[in-house]
Scaffold this active site. Structure first.
Site, mmCIF file in Angstrom:
data_model
loop_
_atom_site.group_PDB
_atom_site.id
_atom_site.type_symbol
_atom_site.label_atom_id
_atom_site.label_comp_id
_atom_site.label_asym_id
_atom_site.label_seq_id
_atom_site.Cartn_x
_atom_site.Cartn_y
_atom_site.Cartn_z
ATOM 1 N N MET A 14 0.827 -1.375 0.073
ATOM 2 C CA MET A 14 -0.040 0.110 -0.018
ATOM 3 C C MET A 14 0.853 1.224 0.049
ATOM 4 O O MET A 14 1.710 1.125 0.854
ATOM 5 C CB MET A 14 -0.722 0.135 1.054
ATOM 6 C CG MET A 14 -1.986 -1.100 1.360
ATOM 7 S SD MET A 14 -3.241 -0.904 2.390
ATOM 8 C CE MET A 14 -2.357 -1.065 3.891
ATOM 9 N N CYS A 16 -0.662 4.766 -0.796
ATOM 10 C CA CYS A 16 -1.427 5.595 -0.492
ATOM 11 C C CYS A 16 -2.937 5.419 -0.122
ATOM 12 O O CYS A 16 -3.036 4.303 0.133
ATOM 13 C CB CYS A 16 -1.744 6.549 -1.983
ATOM 14 S SG CYS A 16 -2.540 5.691 -3.035
ATOM 15 N N CYS A 19 -4.931 3.053 -2.203
ATOM 16 C CA CYS A 19 -4.651 1.676 -1.551
ATOM 17 C C CYS A 19 -5.545 1.177 -0.694
ATOM 18 O O CYS A 19 -6.133 -0.153 -0.725
ATOM 19 C CB CYS A 19 -2.938 1.424 -1.657
ATOM 20 S SG CYS A 19 -2.205 2.002 -2.943
ATOM 21 N N TYR A 68 -2.063 -6.523 -3.654
ATOM 22 C CA TYR A 68 -1.230 -6.329 -2.637
ATOM 23 C C TYR A 68 -0.957 -7.829 -1.810
ATOM 24 O O TYR A 68 -1.609 -8.818 -2.155
ATOM 25 C CB TYR A 68 -2.011 -5.401 -1.651
ATOM 26 C CG TYR A 68 -2.585 -4.171 -2.178
ATOM 27 C CD1 TYR A 68 -1.708 -3.180 -2.155
ATOM 28 C CD2 TYR A 68 -3.798 -4.336 -2.694
ATOM 29 C CE1 TYR A 68 -2.019 -2.037 -2.960
ATOM 30 C CE2 TYR A 68 -4.175 -3.202 -3.452
ATOM 31 C CZ TYR A 68 -3.285 -1.638 -3.374
ATOM 32 O OH TYR A 68 -3.673 -0.661 -4.013
ATOM 33 N N CYS A 126 -15.161 21.071 9.871
ATOM 34 C CA CYS A 126 -14.287 22.089 9.614
ATOM 35 C C CYS A 126 -13.797 21.646 8.128
ATOM 36 O O CYS A 126 -13.916 22.292 7.262
ATOM 37 C CB CYS A 126 -12.970 22.280 10.553
ATOM 38 S SG CYS A 126 -12.079 23.472 10.035
ATOM 39 N N CYS A 131 -15.176 25.504 7.546
ATOM 40 C CA CYS A 131 -14.117 26.454 7.253
ATOM 41 C C CYS A 131 -13.448 26.122 5.827
ATOM 42 O O CYS A 131 -13.346 27.159 5.203
ATOM 43 C CB CYS A 131 -13.002 25.975 8.289
ATOM 44 S SG CYS A 131 -13.194 25.612 9.728
ATOM 45 N N CYS A 548 4.081 60.129 6.640
ATOM 46 C CA CYS A 548 4.061 58.854 6.012
ATOM 47 C C CYS A 548 4.936 57.950 7.599
ATOM 48 O O CYS A 548 5.628 58.556 8.049
ATOM 49 C CB CYS A 548 5.263 58.707 5.192
ATOM 50 S SG CYS A 548 6.105 57.125 5.105
ATOM 51 N N CYS A 549 4.250 56.905 7.705
ATOM 52 C CA CYS A 549 4.739 55.758 8.860
ATOM 53 C C CYS A 549 4.215 56.178 10.105
ATOM 54 O O CYS A 549 4.412 55.734 11.183
ATOM 55 C CB CYS A 549 6.519 55.672 8.810
ATOM 56 S SG CYS A 549 6.716 54.773 7.394
HETATM 57 C C1 LIG Z 1 -20.216 26.768 6.886
HETATM 58 C C2 LIG Z 1 -19.127 26.789 8.066
HETATM 59 C C3 LIG Z 1 -17.894 27.440 7.947
HETATM 60 C C4 LIG Z 1 -17.182 27.540 8.942
HETATM 61 N N1 LIG Z 1 -16.010 28.240 8.857
HETATM 62 C C5 LIG Z 1 -14.935 28.459 9.887
HETATM 63 C C6 LIG Z 1 -14.152 29.108 10.047
HETATM 64 O O1 LIG Z 1 -13.774 29.857 8.709
HETATM 65 N N2 LIG Z 1 -13.105 29.324 10.727
HETATM 66 C C7 LIG Z 1 -13.664 28.450 12.200
HETATM 67 O O2 LIG Z 1 -12.851 28.672 13.062
HETATM 68 N N3 LIG Z 1 -14.829 27.944 12.379
HETATM 69 C C8 LIG Z 1 -15.756 27.842 11.027
HETATM 70 N N4 LIG Z 1 -16.694 26.924 11.385
HETATM 71 C C9 LIG Z 1 -16.766 26.263 12.744
HETATM 72 C C10 LIG Z 1 -15.947 24.879 12.749
HETATM 73 O O3 LIG Z 1 -16.179 24.277 11.521
HETATM 74 C C11 LIG Z 1 -16.282 23.965 13.765
HETATM 75 O O4 LIG Z 1 -16.318 25.247 15.359
HETATM 76 C C12 LIG Z 1 -15.425 22.915 14.268
HETATM 77 O O5 LIG Z 1 -15.494 22.278 13.051
HETATM 78 C C13 LIG Z 1 -15.950 22.217 15.370
HETATM 79 O O6 LIG Z 1 -15.263 21.020 15.545
HETATM 80 P P1 LIG Z 1 -15.754 19.785 16.449
HETATM 81 O O7 LIG Z 1 -14.428 18.962 16.526
HETATM 82 O O8 LIG Z 1 -16.132 20.604 17.788
HETATM 83 O O9 LIG Z 1 -17.030 19.368 15.774
HETATM 84 P P2 LIG Z 1 -16.941 18.346 14.621
HETATM 85 O O10 LIG Z 1 -15.981 18.789 13.612
HETATM 86 O O11 LIG Z 1 -18.414 18.838 13.936
HETATM 87 O O12 LIG Z 1 -16.778 17.039 14.796
HETATM 88 C C14 LIG Z 1 -17.734 16.044 15.676
HETATM 89 C C15 LIG Z 1 -17.666 14.764 14.914
HETATM 90 O O13 LIG Z 1 -18.412 13.851 16.060
HETATM 91 C C16 LIG Z 1 -19.009 12.915 15.193
HETATM 92 N N5 LIG Z 1 -19.935 12.378 16.268
HETATM 93 C C17 LIG Z 1 -21.248 12.844 16.543
HETATM 94 N N6 LIG Z 1 -21.708 12.079 17.415
HETATM 95 C C18 LIG Z 1 -21.108 11.013 17.619
HETATM 96 C C19 LIG Z 1 -21.189 9.722 18.246
HETATM 97 N N7 LIG Z 1 -22.190 9.278 18.878
HETATM 98 N N8 LIG Z 1 -20.225 8.677 17.920
HETATM 99 C C20 LIG Z 1 -19.227 8.882 17.065
HETATM 100 N N9 LIG Z 1 -19.130 9.880 16.360
HETATM 101 C C21 LIG Z 1 -20.083 11.132 16.787
HETATM 102 C C22 LIG Z 1 -19.480 13.540 13.879
HETATM 103 O O14 LIG Z 1 -19.909 12.726 12.868
HETATM 104 C C23 LIG Z 1 -18.358 14.441 13.592
HETATM 105 O O15 LIG Z 1 -17.662 13.776 12.732
HETATM 106 C C24 LIG Z 1 -17.427 26.860 10.368
HETATM 107 C C25 LIG Z 1 -18.547 26.126 10.377
HETATM 108 C C26 LIG Z 1 -19.378 26.048 9.203
HETATM 109 C C27 LIG Z 1 -20.842 25.321 9.333
#
Ligand SMILES: Cc1cc2nc3c(=O)[nH]c(=O)nc-3n(C[C@H](O)[C@H](O)[C@H](O)COP(=O)(O)OP(=O)(O)OC[C@H]3O[C@@H](n4cnc5c(N)ncnc54)[C@H](O)[C@@H]3O)c2cc1C
Length: 551
Positions: A14, A16, A19, A68, A126, A131, A548-549
């Site tokens: 494997m 990548c 794989c 593999y 994220c 993000c 300036c500055c």
């Molecule tokens: C459109 C958008 C744009 C954003 N832009 C930004 C930005 O530019 N900058 C910034 O700082 N923040 C941004 N955010 C916010 C940021 O994405 C979140 O704050 C961050 O990702 C949260 O991370 P977390 O680990 O708390 O949750 P998450 O990343 O949501 O992870 C939680 C995980 O838990 C899993 N899970 C839930 N319940 C269970 C269970 N019972 N068993 C197993 N797994 C489970 C879910 O499937 C998920 O994968 C944005 C959010 C959105 C929606």
């Protein structure tokens, strides 16, 4: 009755993540295979659960046919494997987003045996639906917009037609690459972390159930994130709508779009669709857009967005949502007047709520707050002392860097006792519109609510040389200082790339800088961040009379 078997295979060849996928798929196709996990290609192994009668030859053959080589490392009854696994875990982290990864890595750094459980896609919000995809779309459309509007006089550009489906495809490719680079590959560096796909549920007595396996860790970190939330508007649930997740994956550009909610996510997506060619109307219940930011910032941003053609209606009450002949129709009132707006698509961006359903929190004494968020103390510890929580599932502020910080603190405290506190002083927040809104610390209103008498300074961007040479005078800088001590309490920047300058304000707030000290610091000339110095100088000087500055 014969028991299912757990077979650990060593795999050669494997190179990548694709794989790893081939091996996983090849094994899952074998009759009698219940599940096959490859924890990333670098692990060079796979864990297969099989029916009792399936022999090794079938497994080795399937891997061989996929190109593999495999050999059997261990075969044992599943019950025995589960018993052994359950006893061997120090920390279970539920959710493999930013908070969960930070917690799992910190656990591994501390020498703990960590189980990281994820029920959906590795990386969480994220990288997959937050993000990364939003900023990738914003940047693509921004580049197209710059070319279209020829903002830079004297630079000739030829703007082609935006191919939305290609923009989406490029964004998807970037998301996949970053998910691999920042999550799947990173996991390979930590053999102490076992990654398990499945839904976790807590049971009394410190037990965690995942896919029928039972684990008894010393501690648990909940990092289950959040999901989009919509207010109870009559008709909304019946007609359906786009949430931010859907708006980031729409294959076809709608001709028209209504966006409900004018905070960061709503405005970022509204401007992206506007610039890509949709007619966009934004409805907001509060009196201003970006309502948590300084009023001057909200008003100025509104004027720039309206100049681009966005229709913005703050201070409205939405009374009904309908779908008529394939179009959305939203009825709202502003004062006594009832009005209607129609569009091809409807996006609701009115905030998010914690994911807590199905976790069994009530059974283990983990209490929730008023918006359903997991209640934690300053150590990221829940109301059950053996369970910690981090990130969006603990409520606002929902930023990825807060999630990662909390995840690290939670794992540290869970494994070594409560000794680190969650520290959000001077927290930066950015709205990635163009121009961007970047702020740190408290707004003027927030500082007053906390009992401060304040001085404020507002500097228009026309006084910032960087804005002059960039020929983009949109924006302003506002500083808030404690009137008694002159300490900087808050800063807001509205400017293209404002996010690149805000960390200076964060450090100044955290280090207790006065505005006088900030005004005396040397800043590099022809940068946006120099605007912070100029804004600090306006507390005592007329900046239009500086050379300036600005010495
Ligand atoms: C459109 C958008 C744009 C954003 N832009 C930004 C930005 O530019 N900058 C910034 O700082 N923040 C941004 N955010 C916010 C940021 O994405 C979140 O704050 C961050 O990702 C949260 O991370 P977390 O680990 O708390 O949750 P998450 O990343 O949501 O992870 C939680 C995980 O838990 C899993 N899970 C839930 N319940 C269970 C269970 N019972 N068993 C197993 N797994 C489970 C879910 O499937 C998920 O994968 C944005 C959010 C959105 C929606």
């Amino acid at each position: 009755m014969a028991s299912r078997q757990e077979v650990l295979l060593a795999i050669r060849g494997m190179t990548c993540e694709a794989c790893a996928d081939h091996v996983r798929q090849a094994l899952r196709r074998v009759a009698g295979v219940v599940s096959a996990e490859v924890p990333g290609w670098r692990s060079a192994q796979t864990r297969v659960i099989t029916s009792p009668e399936l022999n090794d030859v079938a497994l080795l053959g399937a891997v061989g046919e996929a190109g593999y080589r495999a050999e059997v490392r261990e075969r044992r009854p599943l019950e025995e494997a589960r018993r052994a696994d359950g006893e061997a875990i120090d920390l279970v982290v539920i959710g493999a987003g930013s908070a969960g990864f930070a917690a799992a890595i910190r656990g591994a750094e501390l020498g703990a045996r960590v189980l990281l459980v994820e029920k959906g896609t590795m990386g969480g919000t994220c990288v997959n639906l937050g993000c990364v995809p939003s900023k990738a779309l914003i940047r693509s459309v921004e580049a197209y917009h710059e070319a279209q509007t020829r903002r830079f006089e004297g630079i000739s550009t030829t703007a082609g037609v935006l191919q939305w489906h290609r923009v989406i495809a490029q964004k998807d490719a970037l998301v996949a690459a970053l998910r691999r680079m920042k999550y799947a590959d990173v996991l390979q560096a930590y053999p102490e972390i076992r990654y398990l796909e499945g839904q976790a549920r807590l049971k009394p007595g410190g037990v965690v159930h995942v896919n029928g396996s039972v684990f008894r860790p010393r501690k648990v970190v909940l990092a289950t994130g959040s999901r989009p939330w919509a207010p109870p508007i009559p008709g909304l649930q019946e007609v359906g709508y786009l949430a931010s997740d859907d708006a980031l994956t729409l294959r076809e550009l709608p001709r028209s779009l209504i966006v409900i909610g004018a905070s960061a996510v709503g405005l970022e997506l509204a401007q992206t669709y506007l610039r890509a060619g949709s007619h966009v109307t934004v409805l907001e219940a509060l009196p201003r857009i970006v309502p948590m930011e300084e009023p001057e910032v909200g008003e100025a941003l509104r004027s720039y967005l309206e100049e681009e053609g966005m229709v913005i209606r703050p201070g409205v009450r939405i009374t009904r949502v309908e779908r008529i002949l394939g179009r959305y129709r939203v009825t709202f009132t502003e004062g006594q007047e009832e009005e209607v707006v129609e569009a091809e698509q409807l996006l609701v961006a009115t905030g998010r709520r914690a994911n807590t359903a199905g976790l069994g929190l009530e059974e283990v004494g983990v209490e929730l707050g008023p918006k359903g968020e997991i209640r934690v103390n300053e150590y990221a510890q829940t109301t059950n002392p053996d369970i910690y929580a981090a990130g969006d599932c603990t409520g606002d502020p929902m930023f990825v860097y807060v999630a990662a910080h909390m995840g690290t603190v939670a794992a540290d405290n869970a494994l070594n006792g409560n000794h680190r506190t969650v520290d959000l002083e001077g927290l930066p927040r950015i709205t990635f519109t163009d121009p961007q809104v970047a702020s740190a610390g408290w707004t003027e209103a927030q500082a007053r609510e906390r009992g401060y008498a304040v001085n404020t300074a507002v500097l228009s961007l026309e006084h910032v040389p960087r804005a002059q040479v960039a020929r983009d005078l949109r924006g302003l800088i506002k500083l808030v200082a404690d009137r008694d001590t002159d300490r900087l309490l808050g800063a807001s920047i509205l400017a293209a790339e404002a996010g690149e300058a805000i960390q200076t304000a964060v450090l100044s707030i955290r280090e207790g800088y006065t505005t006088r000290r900030l005004a005396q610091l040397i800043f590099p000339y022809l940068t946006l961040v120099e605007g912070l110095k100029l804004a600090a100088q306006t507390f005592e000087k007329d900046v239009s009379r500086l050379s300036c500055c600005a010495g």
